[in-house]
Design an enzyme around this catalytic site. Structure first.
Site, short mmCIF file in Angstrom:
data_model
loop_
_atom_site.label_atom_id
_atom_site.label_comp_id
_atom_site.label_asym_id
_atom_site.label_seq_id
_atom_site.Cartn_x
_atom_site.Cartn_y
_atom_site.Cartn_z
N LYS A 50 0.85 -1.20 0.00
CA LYS A 50 0.00 0.00 0.00
C LYS A 50 0.88 1.24 0.00
O LYS A 50 0.60 2.23 -0.69
CB LYS A 50 -0.94 -0.01 1.22
CG LYS A 50 -2.08 -1.02 1.06
CD LYS A 50 -2.81 -1.30 2.37
CE LYS A 50 -3.84 -2.42 2.18
NZ LYS A 50 -4.46 -2.86 3.43
N GLN A 94 -4.54 -1.79 9.82
CA GLN A 94 -4.45 -3.12 9.23
C GLN A 94 -5.01 -4.16 10.21
O GLN A 94 -4.60 -4.22 11.37
CB GLN A 94 -2.99 -3.44 8.87
CG GLN A 94 -2.79 -4.71 8.10
CD GLN A 94 -3.44 -4.70 6.70
OE1 GLN A 94 -3.32 -3.71 5.97
NE2 GLN A 94 -4.13 -5.76 6.36
N ASP A 117 -10.98 2.90 4.74
CA ASP A 117 -11.46 1.53 4.52
C ASP A 117 -12.99 1.44 4.58
O ASP A 117 -13.55 0.40 4.24
CB ASP A 117 -10.88 0.60 5.60
CG ASP A 117 -9.58 -0.05 5.14
OD1 ASP A 117 -9.41 -0.23 3.92
OD2 ASP A 117 -8.74 -0.38 6.01
#
Ligand code: NAD
Length: 281
Positions: A50, A94, A117
Site C-alpha cells: 500500500k 491493518q 477503509d
C-alpha cells in the site's frame, strides 16, 4: 479473464494525474496513514504494498509500525493524533489486530471523514442508506471489475458467498443499490450449490481454496474470486476452482492478479476523494 492487475494500473494512472492536479490547484497532497500493530508477515506485506502504491501515485504515505505489545490506549492516542493531522486524509488500521486490542473500539475511533477503509459504523450506515462517502475498498473493486465486463448489473441474480463486514455484506449492499437481486450465502446455507447455480454474478468471499466448483456455476456467469488462500506448497489460490470454472464462466478473476490489486487502487481512490472533500471545505 478479468485482469485485475491491468485494470488497477489504469486506475492508478488516472489517480496519479488527479493527485498532481489537486496538488497544483490547492496545494493539498492526499495523505494516507497506515497503522500496523504486531509482526504478522502477511499484514506487513499488505502495508508495504500500500505504501509503494501511494508513493507511485504521488500520495503522501505515512507508516506507523507498532509492536504487538502496544496497548489499546496507545493505539487510540495515535488514532486521535492522525484524526487531527491536516496532512492525513485517509487512515487505515491493518486487521487483524492483536487479541488484547478491541478492534471495534479502534475502528470506531477513526474519524468517519478519514475512514479510508469504510469500516466506521457511520460509513456503514451511509452505505446502507445508499448515500456512501467511503465505500470499503475490496467491494468497490469488485463492482468495478463487474462493470469492466460491460454486464448491466440491474435485474441480474447475484449470489454473494460469505457475510463478513469487510467483504460479503458491503458487496451485497453495493449490488443491491445497482438493482441486482441479491442472495447472501454463508456457512449455514442449505444446498448452497443450487443457490449459486442460479446466479448471473457470483462473488466468492469465503477463505476456502477451490470452494466454488464448475458444477456450481451457471454457464457464462461473471465470477469474482475475492479469496486469498495460502496452499501447503506456498502458492496462493482463490476460493474458486479456477482451472475448471473458467470453462463454464463468462468472466472470471484470477488469484493472484484479480481483486487484490483492485483493493489497493480503491484505497488510493478513497484517499484522493477524501483529500478533495477536505480541499472543498
Ligand atoms: P471471513 O472469514 O470474515 O468470512 C468468511 C465468510 O465465509 C463467513 O461469512 C462465513 O459464513 C463464510 N463461510 C465460511 N465457510 C463457509 C462454507 N463452508 N460455506 C459457505 N460459506 C462459508 O473472511 P473475509 O474477511 O470476508 O475474507 C474472505 C476471503 O477473502 C479470505 O480468503 C480473505 O483473505 C479474502 N480477502 C481478500 C481481499 C482482497 O483484497 N483480495 C480483501 C479481503 C479479504
Amino acid at each position: 479473464m478479468i485482469d485485475g492487475k491491468s485494470l488497477a494500473l489504469k486506475l492508478r494512472e488516472g489517480i496519479a494525474q488527479e493527485v498532481s492536479l489537486l496538488e497544483k490547484t490547492t496545494g493539498i497532497k492526499p495523505g494516507l496513514a497506515a497503522v500496523l500493530v504486531g509482526d504478522d508477515p502477511a499484514s506487513a506485506v499488505y502495508v508495504r504494498n500500500k505504501k509503494i502504491a501511494c508513493e507511485k501515485a504521488g500520495l503522501y504515505p505515512e507508516e506507523h509500525l507498532l509492536p504487538a505489545s502496544t496497548t489499546q490506549d496507545t493505539l487510540l492516542a495515535l488514532i486521535a493524533q492522525l484524526n487531527a493531522d491536516p496532512k492525513i486524509h485517509g487512515i487505515l488500521v491493518q486487521l487483524p489486530l492483536p487479541a488484547h486490542i478491541e478492534s471495534k473500539a479502534i475502528l470506531q475511533a477513526v474519524s468517519p471523514e478519514k475512514d479510508a477503509d469504510g469500516f466506521h459504523p457511520v460509513n456503514v450506515g451511509r452505505l446502507v442508506e445508499g448515500d456512501p462517502v467511503f465505500v470499503p475498498c475490496t467491494p468497490k473493486g469488485v463492482i468495478h471489475m463487474i462493470d469492466s465486463t460491460g454486464l448491466d448489473i440491474s435485474g441480474k441474480q447475484a449470489v454473494v458467498i460469505g457475510r463478513s463486514n469487510i467483504v460479503g455484506k458491503p458487496v451485497a449492499m453495493l449490488l443491491l443499490h445497482r438493482h441486482a437481486t441479491v442472495t447472501i450465502c454463508h456457512s449455514r446455507t442449505k444446498d448452497l450449490p443450487s443457490v449459486v447455480r442460479e446466479a448471473d454474478i457470483v462473488i466468492a468471499a469465503i477463505g476456502k481454496p477451490f470452494f466454488v466448483k464448475a458444477d456450481m456455476v451457471k454457464e457464462r456467469a461473471v465470477v469474482i474470486d475475492v479469496g486469498i488462500n495460502r496452499l501447503d506448497n506456498g502458492k496462493l489460490a482463490g476460493d474458486v476452482d479456477f482451472d475448471r470454472v473458467k470453462e463454464r464462466a463468462g468472466w472470471l478473476t484470477p488469484v493472484p492478479g484479480g481483486v487484490g490489486p483492485m483493493t489497493i487502487a480503491m484505497l488510493l481512490q478513497n484517499t484522493l476523494e477524501s483529500a478533495k472533500r477536505f480541499a472543498e471545505q
